[in-house]
Enzyme design. Structure first.
Site, short mmCIF file in Angstrom:
data_model
loop_
_atom_site.label_atom_id
_atom_site.label_comp_id
_atom_site.label_asym_id
_atom_site.label_seq_id
_atom_site.Cartn_x
_atom_site.Cartn_y
_atom_site.Cartn_z
CB CYS A 123 -7.33 -16.52 33.21
SG CYS A 123 -8.78 -15.47 33.01
CG HIS A 170 -9.16 -20.75 33.59
ND1 HIS A 170 -9.02 -19.98 34.71
CD2 HIS A 170 -9.83 -20.00 32.67
CE1 HIS A 170 -9.58 -18.79 34.47
NE2 HIS A 170 -10.07 -18.78 33.25
CD GLU A 189 -8.25 -9.08 33.06
OE1 GLU A 189 -8.56 -9.19 31.89
OE2 GLU A 189 -8.87 -8.37 33.87
#
Ligand SMILES: [Zn+2]
Lengths: 350, 132
Positions: free
Chosen positions: A113, A235, A81
């Site tokens: 992400c 994550h 990103e």
């Protein structure tokens, strides 16, 4: 055909900053911030590092560990990103720097992400269909939070590269599945330097709902339960969410320990679960089973059911290139140095 | 830096590609089109060779007053490196404090940003060196 990981490499810049150092600048309680986010430090890229340099370093480590001919690489995807260019692919520079040009396809991915795990899925599809011999999937970020924003304590830099193929597979991808919805929890508009987020909205309806649904769907399809896995990597936008989501899904702290790096390196965004998986592969043994679940705001999750093979014993996993060595090799910097390195200070005429 | 010049130099800047004279065997980095020792005898005999970039510091200098583009990095180290293959190259030493650099120190190559044409221009990438 057996499709999986042939080799891997992770890279984390050497500089670190502590939450107390950031908190002092904004008149905030550093201990409370550190505890609240579960963060002891985060990585900071050097002034000459960006998504592309991190991606190249990670990919070169992955290549140095195996004996593949770079001309057999048929695809490179770089997920991030924080690509240095808005227009001009990071992937072409990486492809050139690892000697894979010109007979391959290359592209950049964006999905907050989880852009790097989307790259793994694409490479696995291309290998599985017989279109390419090897694909390189990279997640790399040098993310920034607005000065003073809660994100400034976690947004960090790092990345990992995975070579996907069907020969000499060290870890087989048994299945991957995704869960995607339109959820505006975190975004950055074109031309804006820093991202915006929905505060508390980033938790339950975003991170937790997507990861729990995606992991649940995968285990249902595979007819597995949490206790079937030796390791799980979720994550990790901070040090708290992954611990909490693991508990909700029925995983133990022991299962997530090895792949949980955000407390010391911060949230490396597209690099996060991929560096976590690299840390697990650094210590994994044949037959070990790994569950990896990425989350990207906007929003979606990619989950992977992975089984380590005997081939892993042949891979050079030691030395200065292991994730633990990268974490050990660090230097703490002050907020002033951090601001200088991150381009938060603007020079006259610059 | 001019974009066409940089573009031509990408193989040497990204992957340390130099040349070897097919007549006398001498190696060069950066690459040369003819061998300065053999002149005409080396025509068409210069072969590309890839250097490892691993080697040691022959000499170095610490830069305190830098050009504008490098102001954010001062103080930084510029060194002459002798590759294990014998050729020498000049480059920046990174991930090393000014007080820790030494002549004879072992280094290995790293891929870093080496410059950019302002905020809207092209970004240039290439080799630097870090402690091995
Ligand atoms: Zn010659």
């Amino acid at each position: 055909m057996e499709v999986g990981i042939v080799s891997y490499g992770a890279y984390v810049p050497r500089y670190r900053i502590k939450p107390h150092e950031i908190a002092a600048v904004w008149g905030v309680d550093g201990d409370a911030m550190s505890k609240g986010l579960g963060i002891q430090s985060k990585s900071v890229p050097g002034p000459d590092e960006d998504v592309i340099t991190i991606a190249v370093e990670a990919a070169r480590i992955a290549l140095s560990r195996c004996k593949i001919d770079t001309k057999d690489i048929g695809s490179i995807y770089v997920g991030s990103e924080s690509h240095p260019y808005a227009v001009k692919p990071s992937a072409t520079i990486v492809a050139e720097a690892i000697g894979a040009t010109p007979d391959l396809t290359a592209a950049d991915y964006e999905f907050a992400c989880k852009a790097g795990t989307a790259a793994i899925q694409t490479c696995a599809g291309l290998v599985g269909s017989g279109s390419i011999k090897y694909g390189v999937a990279i997640g790399s970020d040098t993310s920034q939070g607005a000065p003073g924003d809660a994100l400034e304590y976690t947004a960090s830099a790092g990345g990992a590269a995975f070579i996907i193929g069907s020969e000499n597979v060290i870890a087989k991808i048994n299945r991957t599945c995704s869960y995607t919805t339109d959820t505006p929890d975190f975004w950055r508009r074109e031309g804006e330097k820093y991202p915006s987020h929905g505060g508390r909205f980033t938790g339950e309806p975003a991170y937790f709902k997507h990861i729990i649904s995606c992991a649940g769907n995968l285990m249902k399809k595979q007819d597995t339960k949490p206790s079937d896995y030796n390791y799980a990597v979720f994550h990790q936008p901070n040090g708290k969410f992954p611990v909490s989501v693991a508990k909700k899904l029925g995983f133990t702290k022991e299962q997530i320990k090895e792949g949980l790096l955000t407390p010391v390196i911060g949230n490396t965004y597209s690099g996060a679960v991929m560096i976590g998986l690299a840390a697990v592969l650094d210590v994994a043994k044949p037959e070990d089973r790994i569950l990896m679940v990425a989350y990207g705001s906007g929003a979606g999750s990619d989950s992977f059911d992975i089984t380590v093979t005997d081939e892993i014993e042949k891979l050079n996993r030691n030395g200065t290139q292991s994730v633990s060595a990268l974490i050990k090799n660090h230097k703490f910097v002050s907020y002033a140095t951090y601001a200088k390195y991150m381009g938060k200070i603007h020079l006259r005429g610059a | 830096m001019a974009i066409p010049r940089f573009w031509r130099e990408i193989p040497s800047r990204y992957n340390l590609i130099g040349t070897e004279c097919g007549n006398c065997g001498k190696r060069y980095f950066p690459p040369r089109i003819i061998c300065p020792q053999c002149h005409r005898k080396s025509f068409g005999k210069m072969k590309n060779v890839r250097f490892t970039g691993s080697g040691e510091i022959v000499t170095y200098s610490v830069i305190h007053n830098a050009p504008k583009a490098f102001e954010m990095q001062v103080p930084y180290i510029i060194a002459i490196i002798e590759f294990e293959e014998g050729v020498r190259a000049t480059g920046q030493i990174i991930d090393c404090e000014v007080e820790d650099v030494k002549i004879g120190m072992k280094v290995s190559p790293a891929f870093r940003k080496i410059g950019e044409d302002g905020k809207s221009g092209v970004i240039y990438y290439g080799y630097k060196f870090k402690p091995a």
